[in-house]
Design a protein around this motif. Structure first.
Motif, PDB file in Angstrom:
ATOM      1  N   HIS A  51       0.684  -1.197  -0.028  1.00 46.94           N
ATOM      2  CA  HIS A  51      -0.056   0.172  -0.071  1.00 46.94           C
ATOM      3  C   HIS A  51       0.986   1.261  -0.012  1.00 46.94           C
ATOM      4  O   HIS A  51       1.437   1.862   0.997  1.00 46.94           O
ATOM      5  CB  HIS A  51      -0.788  -0.191   1.172  1.00 46.94           C
ATOM      6  CG  HIS A  51      -2.053  -1.152   1.310  1.00 46.94           C
ATOM      7  ND1 HIS A  51      -1.845  -2.229   2.126  1.00 46.94           N
ATOM      8  CD2 HIS A  51      -2.852  -1.352   0.384  1.00 46.94           C
ATOM      9  CE1 HIS A  51      -2.981  -3.012   1.714  1.00 46.94           C
ATOM     10  NE2 HIS A  51      -3.465  -2.628   0.663  1.00 46.94           N
ATOM     11  N   PRO A  52       1.330   1.729  -1.269  1.00 48.60           N
ATOM     12  CA  PRO A  52       2.104   2.769  -1.415  1.00 48.60           C
ATOM     13  C   PRO A  52       1.640   4.190  -0.820  1.00 48.60           C
ATOM     14  O   PRO A  52       0.480   4.373  -0.779  1.00 48.60           O
ATOM     15  CB  PRO A  52       2.578   2.768  -2.883  1.00 48.60           C
ATOM     16  CG  PRO A  52       1.230   2.366  -3.359  1.00 48.60           C
ATOM     17  CD  PRO A  52       0.711   1.356  -2.384  1.00 48.60           C
ATOM     18  N   TRP A  53       2.837   5.130  -0.264  1.00 49.11           N
ATOM     19  CA  TRP A  53       2.238   6.421  -0.106  1.00 49.11           C
ATOM     20  C   TRP A  53       3.194   7.308  -1.094  1.00 49.11           C
ATOM     21  O   TRP A  53       4.404   6.797  -1.066  1.00 49.11           O
ATOM     22  CB  TRP A  53       3.029   6.547   1.471  1.00 49.11           C
ATOM     23  CG  TRP A  53       1.874   6.479   2.529  1.00 49.11           C
ATOM     24  CD1 TRP A  53       1.539   5.005   2.778  1.00 49.11           C
ATOM     25  CD2 TRP A  53       1.418   6.922   3.207  1.00 49.11           C
ATOM     26  NE1 TRP A  53       0.516   4.916   3.844  1.00 49.11           N
ATOM     27  CE2 TRP A  53       0.479   6.395   4.212  1.00 49.11           C
ATOM     28  CE3 TRP A  53       1.229   8.363   3.735  1.00 49.11           C
ATOM     29  CZ2 TRP A  53      -0.182   6.896   5.167  1.00 49.11           C
ATOM     30  CZ3 TRP A  53       0.430   8.936   4.578  1.00 49.11           C
ATOM     31  CH2 TRP A  53      -0.347   8.079   5.494  1.00 49.11           C
ATOM     32  N   LEU A  54       2.796   8.324  -1.481  1.00 50.07           N
ATOM     33  CA  LEU A  54       3.482   8.985  -2.383  1.00 50.07           C
ATOM     34  C   LEU A  54       3.480  10.266  -2.142  1.00 50.07           C
ATOM     35  O   LEU A  54       2.424  11.077  -1.433  1.00 50.07           O
ATOM     36  CB  LEU A  54       2.962   9.037  -4.005  1.00 50.07           C
ATOM     37  CG  LEU A  54       2.843   7.601  -4.561  1.00 50.07           C
ATOM     38  CD1 LEU A  54       2.269   7.580  -5.789  1.00 50.07           C
ATOM     39  CD2 LEU A  54       4.254   6.927  -4.647  1.00 50.07           C
ATOM     40  N   VAL A  55       4.545  11.167  -2.720  1.00 50.19           N
ATOM     41  CA  VAL A  55       4.503  12.827  -2.249  1.00 50.19           C
ATOM     42  C   VAL A  55       4.772  13.392  -3.521  1.00 50.19           C
ATOM     43  O   VAL A  55       5.495  12.966  -4.559  1.00 50.19           O
ATOM     44  CB  VAL A  55       5.586  13.248  -1.224  1.00 50.19           C
ATOM     45  CG1 VAL A  55       5.213  12.710   0.228  1.00 50.19           C
ATOM     46  CG2 VAL A  55       6.844  12.972  -1.471  1.00 50.19           C
ATOM     47  N   TYR A  67      -1.970   8.086  -0.944  1.00 50.54           N
ATOM     48  CA  TYR A  67      -1.775   6.871  -0.460  1.00 50.54           C
ATOM     49  C   TYR A  67      -2.746   5.736  -0.673  1.00 50.54           C
ATOM     50  O   TYR A  67      -4.000   6.069  -0.927  1.00 50.54           O
ATOM     51  CB  TYR A  67      -1.059   6.688   1.253  1.00 50.54           C
ATOM     52  CG  TYR A  67      -2.351   7.003   2.009  1.00 50.54           C
ATOM     53  CD1 TYR A  67      -3.150   5.967   2.723  1.00 50.54           C
ATOM     54  CD2 TYR A  67      -2.715   8.374   2.565  1.00 50.54           C
ATOM     55  CE1 TYR A  67      -4.042   6.362   3.523  1.00 50.54           C
ATOM     56  CE2 TYR A  67      -3.565   8.523   3.360  1.00 50.54           C
ATOM     57  CZ  TYR A  67      -4.409   7.677   3.853  1.00 50.54           C
ATOM     58  OH  TYR A  67      -5.300   7.965   4.796  1.00 50.54           O
ATOM     59  N   ALA A  68      -2.713   4.624  -0.586  1.00 50.34           N
ATOM     60  CA  ALA A  68      -3.383   3.361  -0.633  1.00 50.34           C
ATOM     61  C   ALA A  68      -3.478   2.748   0.860  1.00 50.34           C
ATOM     62  O   ALA A  68      -2.577   2.511   1.720  1.00 50.34           O
ATOM     63  CB  ALA A  68      -3.088   2.380  -1.707  1.00 50.34           C
ATOM     64  N   SER A  69      -4.664   1.980   1.020  1.00 51.73           N
ATOM     65  CA  SER A  69      -4.786   1.454   2.362  1.00 51.73           C
ATOM     66  C   SER A  69      -5.725   0.300   2.034  1.00 51.73           C
ATOM     67  O   SER A  69      -6.475   0.257   0.947  1.00 51.73           O
ATOM     68  CB  SER A  69      -5.232   2.177   3.426  1.00 51.73           C
ATOM     69  OG  SER A  69      -6.441   2.671   3.212  1.00 51.73           O
ATOM     70  N   ALA A  70      -5.781  -0.971   2.654  1.00 52.99           N
ATOM     71  CA  ALA A  70      -6.688  -1.817   2.838  1.00 52.99           C
ATOM     72  C   ALA A  70      -8.127  -1.279   2.633  1.00 52.99           C
ATOM     73  O   ALA A  70      -8.520  -0.512   3.298  1.00 52.99           O
ATOM     74  CB  ALA A  70      -6.522  -2.719   3.699  1.00 52.99           C
TER      75      ALA A  70
END
Length: 173
Positions: A51-55, A67-70
């Motif tokens: 589940h990536p986090w991007l800036v 970001y992505a989460s379940a």
């Protein structure tokens, strides 16, 4: 020039600063107290590789993050993911949200997710426009589901297919 990249632990301070006004000043976030940098770093680490986090940054300044989460914790939902984007005030209307989301959706598609779901507190016309421009469609509304700042808030659910639906392959362990 705006650059989208994976978030790092040292971005947690900037990410917390971008997010705080959404918690304290409005109803877009249902959190009541803004998380500090340590909590944001913990959340980023919990996302792991799946589940990536991007800036998005410009001249070393973080303009926003996505970001992505379940989506849900039960195994049958493993191919669906919830997506989120937040922007600093000075990044609004500059295409930063779109750049973050396009990169996030591309990464999620490549990873094998089949559905992206966005939960939007209503009204929030800028977020609705962004999601619909990126192919999300409204699939439902939960009326008066949240209570914040002395009022009930509706939440809309937007969904976008990331892949042609067929029998999914298991995710790597």
């Amino acid at each position: 020039m705006i650059r989208v990249r994976p978030a790092r632990t040292d971005d947690a301070v900037a990410i917390a600063a971008v997010y705080a006004p959404y918690v304290t000043d409005g109803v877009i976030s249902f959190e009541l107290d803004p998380p500090d940098a340590a909590e944001m770093a913990r959340r980023m680490a919990a996302g792991g590789a799946r589940h990536p986090w991007l800036v998005a940054e410009e001249d070393g300044h973080v303009l926003g993050y996505a970001y992505a989460s379940a989506f849900r914790t039960r195994a049958a939902y493993d191919w669906a993911v919830e997506t989120t984007v937040y922007l600093a005030d000075d990044a609004q209307g500059r295409g930063v949200g779109r750049a973050l989301y396009e990169e996030l959706l591309a990464r999620l598609t490549k990873a094998g997710f089949t559905q992206a779901v966005a939960i939007i507190a209503l009204p929030n016309d800028p977020s609705v426009r962004l999601h619909e421009r990126l192919g999300f469609a409204l699939v439902g509304v939960n009326p008066a589901i949240g209570w914040k700042h002395d009022r009930w808030i509706d939440v809309g659910i937007w969904q976008r297919a990331l892949a042609v639906l067929e029998e999914p392959r298991p995710f790597p362990a």
